[in-house]
Design an enzyme around this catalytic site. Structure first.
Site, PDB file in Angstrom:
ATOM      1  N   GLY A  46     -13.598  29.303 115.773  1.00  0.00           N
ATOM      2  CA  GLY A  46     -13.527  28.604 117.052  1.00  0.00           C
ATOM      3  C   GLY A  46     -12.599  29.348 117.983  1.00  0.00           C
ATOM      4  O   GLY A  46     -11.825  30.208 117.544  1.00  0.00           O
ATOM      5  N   GLN A  51      -6.733  30.011 124.974  1.00  0.00           N
ATOM      6  CA  GLN A  51      -6.345  31.138 124.105  1.00  0.00           C
ATOM      7  C   GLN A  51      -6.665  32.496 124.730  1.00  0.00           C
ATOM      8  O   GLN A  51      -6.165  33.521 124.274  1.00  0.00           O
ATOM      9  CB  GLN A  51      -7.023  31.017 122.740  1.00  0.00           C
ATOM     10  CG  GLN A  51      -6.545  29.794 121.947  1.00  0.00           C
ATOM     11  CD  GLN A  51      -7.213  29.698 120.596  1.00  0.00           C
ATOM     12  OE1 GLN A  51      -8.324  29.187 120.495  1.00  0.00           O
ATOM     13  NE2 GLN A  51      -6.555  30.187 119.564  1.00  0.00           N
ATOM     14  N   CYS A  88      -4.434  29.650 113.150  1.00  0.00           N
ATOM     15  CA  CYS A  88      -4.725  29.677 114.590  1.00  0.00           C
ATOM     16  C   CYS A  88      -4.665  31.119 115.052  1.00  0.00           C
ATOM     17  O   CYS A  88      -3.713  31.837 114.725  1.00  0.00           O
ATOM     18  CB  CYS A  88      -3.698  28.834 115.347  1.00  0.00           C
ATOM     19  SG  CYS A  88      -3.987  28.787 117.129  1.00  0.00           S
ATOM     20  N   LEU A  89      -5.672  31.528 115.810  1.00  0.00           N
ATOM     21  CA  LEU A  89      -5.704  32.914 116.281  1.00  0.00           C
ATOM     22  C   LEU A  89      -4.542  33.199 117.243  1.00  0.00           C
ATOM     23  O   LEU A  89      -4.203  34.357 117.467  1.00  0.00           O
ATOM     24  CB  LEU A  89      -7.045  33.203 116.954  1.00  0.00           C
ATOM     25  CG  LEU A  89      -8.272  33.066 116.033  1.00  0.00           C
ATOM     26  CD1 LEU A  89      -9.561  33.234 116.827  1.00  0.00           C
ATOM     27  CD2 LEU A  89      -8.214  34.072 114.885  1.00  0.00           C
ATOM     28  N   HIS A 130      -9.360  20.852 116.158  1.00  0.00           N
ATOM     29  CA  HIS A 130      -8.422  21.948 116.454  1.00  0.00           C
ATOM     30  C   HIS A 130      -8.681  22.499 117.863  1.00  0.00           C
ATOM     31  O   HIS A 130      -7.743  22.708 118.644  1.00  0.00           O
ATOM     32  CB  HIS A 130      -8.590  23.037 115.386  1.00  0.00           C
ATOM     33  CG  HIS A 130      -7.685  24.217 115.523  1.00  0.00           C
ATOM     34  ND1 HIS A 130      -6.699  24.519 114.608  1.00  0.00           N
ATOM     35  CD2 HIS A 130      -7.632  25.200 116.463  1.00  0.00           C
ATOM     36  CE1 HIS A 130      -6.072  25.626 114.989  1.00  0.00           C
ATOM     37  NE2 HIS A 130      -6.632  26.065 116.118  1.00  0.00           N
ATOM     38  N   GLU A 131      -9.968  22.710 118.183  1.00  0.00           N
ATOM     39  CA  GLU A 131     -10.306  23.314 119.490  1.00  0.00           C
ATOM     40  C   GLU A 131     -10.072  22.341 120.640  1.00  0.00           C
ATOM     41  O   GLU A 131      -9.651  22.748 121.732  1.00  0.00           O
ATOM     42  CB  GLU A 131     -11.759  23.808 119.489  1.00  0.00           C
ATOM     43  CG  GLU A 131     -12.064  24.890 118.458  1.00  0.00           C
ATOM     44  CD  GLU A 131     -11.070  26.024 118.447  1.00  0.00           C
ATOM     45  OE1 GLU A 131     -10.495  26.345 119.505  1.00  0.00           O
ATOM     46  OE2 GLU A 131     -10.827  26.578 117.360  1.00  0.00           O
ATOM     47  N   HIS A 134      -6.444  22.272 121.453  1.00  0.00           N
ATOM     48  CA  HIS A 134      -6.035  23.388 122.333  1.00  0.00           C
ATOM     49  C   HIS A 134      -6.207  23.001 123.805  1.00  0.00           C
ATOM     50  O   HIS A 134      -5.404  23.392 124.655  1.00  0.00           O
ATOM     51  CB  HIS A 134      -6.903  24.630 122.060  1.00  0.00           C
ATOM     52  CG  HIS A 134      -6.359  25.544 120.993  1.00  0.00           C
ATOM     53  ND1 HIS A 134      -5.116  26.150 121.081  1.00  0.00           N
ATOM     54  CD2 HIS A 134      -6.901  25.986 119.831  1.00  0.00           C
ATOM     55  CE1 HIS A 134      -4.921  26.912 120.008  1.00  0.00           C
ATOM     56  NE2 HIS A 134      -5.982  26.827 119.236  1.00  0.00           N
TER      57      HIS A 134
HETATM   58  O1  K1U Z   1      -8.682  28.062 117.609  1.00  0.00           O
HETATM   59  C1  K1U Z   1      -8.361  28.949 116.811  1.00  0.00           C
HETATM   60  O2  K1U Z   1      -7.235  29.400 116.782  1.00  0.00           O
HETATM   61  C2  K1U Z   1      -9.383  29.444 115.846  1.00  0.00           C
HETATM   62  C3  K1U Z   1      -9.129  28.937 114.441  1.00  0.00           C
HETATM   63  C4  K1U Z   1      -9.798  27.596 114.274  1.00  0.00           C
HETATM   64  C5  K1U Z   1      -9.632  26.852 112.990  1.00  0.00           C
HETATM   65  C6  K1U Z   1      -9.132  27.413 111.831  1.00  0.00           C
HETATM   66  C7  K1U Z   1      -9.023  26.658 110.675  1.00  0.00           C
HETATM   67  C8  K1U Z   1      -9.418  25.374 110.666  1.00  0.00           C
HETATM   68  C9  K1U Z   1      -9.907  24.839 111.809  1.00  0.00           C
HETATM   69  C10 K1U Z   1     -10.016  25.568 112.965  1.00  0.00           C
HETATM   70  C11 K1U Z   1      -9.690  29.948 113.472  1.00  0.00           C
HETATM   71  O3  K1U Z   1     -10.836  30.187 113.423  1.00  0.00           O
HETATM   72  S1  K1U Z   1      -8.561  30.797 112.503  1.00  0.00           S
HETATM   73  C12 K1U Z   1      -9.592  31.582 111.281  1.00  0.00           C
HETATM   74  C13 K1U Z   1      -9.601  30.733 110.070  1.00  0.00           C
HETATM   75  O4  K1U Z   1      -8.558  30.240 109.724  1.00  0.00           O
HETATM   76  C14 K1U Z   1     -10.814  30.441 109.302  1.00  0.00           C
HETATM   77  C15 K1U Z   1     -11.869  31.310 109.286  1.00  0.00           C
HETATM   78  C16 K1U Z   1     -12.991  31.000 108.519  1.00  0.00           C
HETATM   79  C17 K1U Z   1     -13.057  29.810 107.794  1.00  0.00           C
HETATM   80  C18 K1U Z   1     -11.982  28.939 107.836  1.00  0.00           C
HETATM   81  C19 K1U Z   1     -10.846  29.264 108.578  1.00  0.00           C
HETATM   82 ZN    ZN Z   2      -6.009  27.633 117.351  1.00  0.00          ZN
END
Ligand code: K1U
Ligand code: ZN
Length: 187
Positions: A46, A51, A88-89, A130-131, A134
């Site tokens: 996401g 971001q 979180c990215l 989560h999104e 944000h």
């Molecule tokens: O918004 C963001 O920072 C993106 C974030 C979103 C997210 C991560 C974990 C749980 C819910 C929402 C990411 O994508 S971080 C990458 C990551 O942690 C992940 C990637 C693949 C599968 C699961 C997590």
């Molecule tokens: Zn995030």
């Protein structure tokens, strides 16, 4: 299309409330396309407009190879509970367990302005929450206990100082886009 820079803590733009999207025009669609490209390059599931330093109330999501954008999203139903790990990215390499609703129904507009609802469980429900957080200036670390949040922020600050990173911007390198992430430590 272009990969945009992802802003990271402590950039204050991550704490702003996003502005509703009034007109979905060419510029909005270009932003959406760039956000998908940026999310895939960063290996995320996401990405929210703040971001990439933007104020529009929109996020892109692709949890299970079904990419979609939510414009002006609202959670209209939340039920049940799940506890699971989040990252979180905008706070790279920091992870923590967060309790979320197990199921959410989100009402939003698509890239053509049409209204739709998504009924989501498990990881998709977590990602939507989560999104949408944000878009309210909320980050997953806000849900950690004070002790865990302080530890997470101290680790983040130490990593930034080691990198000499003062820009609050995370560039996705080609190596990072090609490789996998290592989870050093969990909170
Ligand atoms: O918004 C963001 O920072 C993106 C974030 C979103 C997210 C991560 C974990 C749980 C819910 C929402 C990411 O994508 S971080 C990458 C990551 O942690 C992940 C990637 C693949 C599968 C699961 C997590
Ligand atoms: Zn995030």
């Amino acid at each position: 299309m272009a990969v945009r820079s992802i802003i990271t803590l402590p950039d204050k733009r991550l704490r702003l409330k996003s502005e509703p999207v009034k007109a979905i025009d060419k510029e909005t669609r270009a932003l959406i396309d760039d956000m998908f490209e940026t999310m895939y390059a960063a290996k995320g599931i996401g990405l929210a407009a703040p971001q990439v330093g933007r104020t529009e109330r929109l996020s892109v999501i692709d949890v299970d190879e079904h990419p979609f954008v939510v414009i002006n999203p609202e959670i209209v139903l939340a039920e049940g509970k799940q506890k699971g790990e989040e990252g979180c990215l905008s706070i790279p390499d920091i992870y923590g367990d967060v309790e979320r609703a197990m199921r959410v129904v989100v009402r939003a507009q698509d890239r053509n302005g049409g209204s739709f609802e998504v009924d989501a469980n498990d990881l998709l429900a977590r990602c939507l929450q989560h999104e949408i957080d944000h878009l309210h200036g909320r980050l997953f670390i806000d849900y950690l206990s004070l002790v865990k949040r302080r530890a997470a922020l101290a680790k983040w600050e130490k990593a930034r100082q080691k990198d000499g990173d003062r820009s609050h911007v995370r560039k996705v390198t080609p190596q990072e886009a090609a490789g996998s992430h290592r989870r050093d430590e969990e909170f």
